[in-house]
Design a protein around this motif. Structure first.
Motif, PDB file in Angstrom:
ATOM      1  N   PHE A  41       8.527  -2.202   1.082  1.00  0.00           N
ATOM      2  CA  PHE A  41       9.289  -2.233  -0.166  1.00  0.00           C
ATOM      3  C   PHE A  41       9.440  -0.839  -0.776  1.00  0.00           C
ATOM      4  O   PHE A  41      10.361  -0.602  -1.539  1.00  0.00           O
ATOM      5  CB  PHE A  41       8.650  -3.196  -1.174  1.00  0.00           C
ATOM      6  N   GLU A  42       8.555   0.081  -0.438  1.00  0.00           N
ATOM      7  CA  GLU A  42       8.627   1.428  -0.996  1.00  0.00           C
ATOM      8  C   GLU A  42       9.362   2.414  -0.096  1.00  0.00           C
ATOM      9  O   GLU A  42       9.628   3.538  -0.516  1.00  0.00           O
ATOM     10  CB  GLU A  42       7.214   1.937  -1.288  1.00  0.00           C
ATOM     11  N   THR A  82      12.168   1.915   6.670  1.00  0.00           N
ATOM     12  CA  THR A  82      11.935   0.504   6.348  1.00  0.00           C
ATOM     13  C   THR A  82      11.735  -0.298   7.620  1.00  0.00           C
ATOM     14  O   THR A  82      10.781  -1.068   7.742  1.00  0.00           O
ATOM     15  CB  THR A  82      13.111  -0.065   5.526  1.00  0.00           C
ATOM     16  N   ALA A 110       0.177 -12.177   1.257  1.00  0.00           N
ATOM     17  CA  ALA A 110       0.174 -10.723   1.095  1.00  0.00           C
ATOM     18  C   ALA A 110       1.603 -10.223   1.218  1.00  0.00           C
ATOM     19  O   ALA A 110       2.456 -10.864   1.809  1.00  0.00           O
ATOM     20  CB  ALA A 110      -0.706 -10.094   2.173  1.00  0.00           C
ATOM     21  N   TRP A 111       1.872  -9.054   0.662  1.00  0.00           N
ATOM     22  CA  TRP A 111       3.213  -8.486   0.778  1.00  0.00           C
ATOM     23  C   TRP A 111       3.121  -7.085   1.360  1.00  0.00           C
ATOM     24  O   TRP A 111       2.105  -6.412   1.246  1.00  0.00           O
ATOM     25  CB  TRP A 111       3.932  -8.523  -0.554  1.00  0.00           C
ATOM     26  N   ASN A 112       4.194  -6.671   2.006  1.00  0.00           N
ATOM     27  CA  ASN A 112       4.240  -5.396   2.707  1.00  0.00           C
ATOM     28  C   ASN A 112       4.695  -4.308   1.743  1.00  0.00           C
ATOM     29  O   ASN A 112       5.883  -3.971   1.666  1.00  0.00           O
ATOM     30  CB  ASN A 112       5.196  -5.514   3.908  1.00  0.00           C
ATOM     31  N   LYS A 113       3.767  -3.733   1.015  1.00  0.00           N
ATOM     32  CA  LYS A 113       4.065  -2.743  -0.013  1.00  0.00           C
ATOM     33  C   LYS A 113       4.801  -1.537   0.565  1.00  0.00           C
ATOM     34  O   LYS A 113       5.771  -1.053  -0.017  1.00  0.00           O
ATOM     35  CB  LYS A 113       2.764  -2.288  -0.693  1.00  0.00           C
ATOM     36  N   ALA A 114       4.379  -1.052   1.720  1.00  0.00           N
ATOM     37  CA  ALA A 114       5.004   0.131   2.328  1.00  0.00           C
ATOM     38  C   ALA A 114       6.473  -0.128   2.652  1.00  0.00           C
ATOM     39  O   ALA A 114       7.317   0.752   2.481  1.00  0.00           O
ATOM     40  CB  ALA A 114       4.247   0.548   3.582  1.00  0.00           C
ATOM     41  N   ASN A 126      15.340   1.785  -2.802  1.00  0.00           N
ATOM     42  CA  ASN A 126      14.391   1.067  -1.948  1.00  0.00           C
ATOM     43  C   ASN A 126      15.200   0.006  -1.229  1.00  0.00           C
ATOM     44  O   ASN A 126      15.730  -0.899  -1.852  1.00  0.00           O
ATOM     45  CB  ASN A 126      13.271   0.435  -2.775  1.00  0.00           C
TER      46      ASN A 126
END
Length: 156
Positions: free
Chosen positions: A42-43, A50, A36-40, A102
């Motif tokens: 990266f945004e 961050t 899984a990746w940490n979308k929040a 970002n």
């Protein structure tokens, strides 16, 4: 050999060959593809946001984290960077660029038997500090380097 024996032999080889291909395909699937990746993260638009989303409270600058990159990037669209951690139990290495829209540009989750040495190419819109953020034993450590971008950053 009679025709009936040849046909059954071909059928057997065809079936076992397909089974072998299926088992091989499942055996050699990349493990990272399922992560899984940490979308929040990266945004996020600011360094503070961050860090907050990544669970970073107060990272410590450490001589045990090494950020290797050129002082000058001739093309901001392709900036090679490398981070090496000498800290035991390193589980994650990330790259952040302070002046990018970002900030988080790459994040690598490392297994227990993985050498904590990663390299990638990042995009930079302009001259900025680049941060290698290392997570080890639940704590965060950093190394920072300013990289000057000479041509239109981010491929421009």
């Amino acid at each position: 050999m009679n025709l009936e024996h040849q046909a059954s032999r071909r059928g057997f080889l065809r079936q076992t060959g397909l089974l072998g291909l299926a088992v091989s395909a499942l055996t050699f699937l990349p493990r990272a593809a399922h992560a899984a990746w940490n979308k929040a993260a990266f945004e996020a638009k600011t360094m503070a946001d961050t860090y907050k989303v990544m669970g970073v409270d107060a990272p410590t600058a450490s001589a045990d984290v090494q950020l290797i990159a050129s002082d000058i990037a001739e093309n901001g669209a392709v900036v090679p960077v490398q981070a090496i951690s000498k800290i035991l139990n390193t589980t994650q290495i990330s790259f952040l660029v302070e002046k990018n829209p970002n900030m988080l540009t790459a994040q690598f989750d490392l297994g227990p038997d993985t050498l904590p040495d990663v390299s990638t190419r990042i995009k930079m819109g302009q001259t900025s500090n680049v941060v290698a953020l290392v997570k080890a034993d639940g704590k965060f450590y950093t190394a920072t380097k300013e990289i000057k971008v000479t041509l239109g950053g981010c491929g421009g």
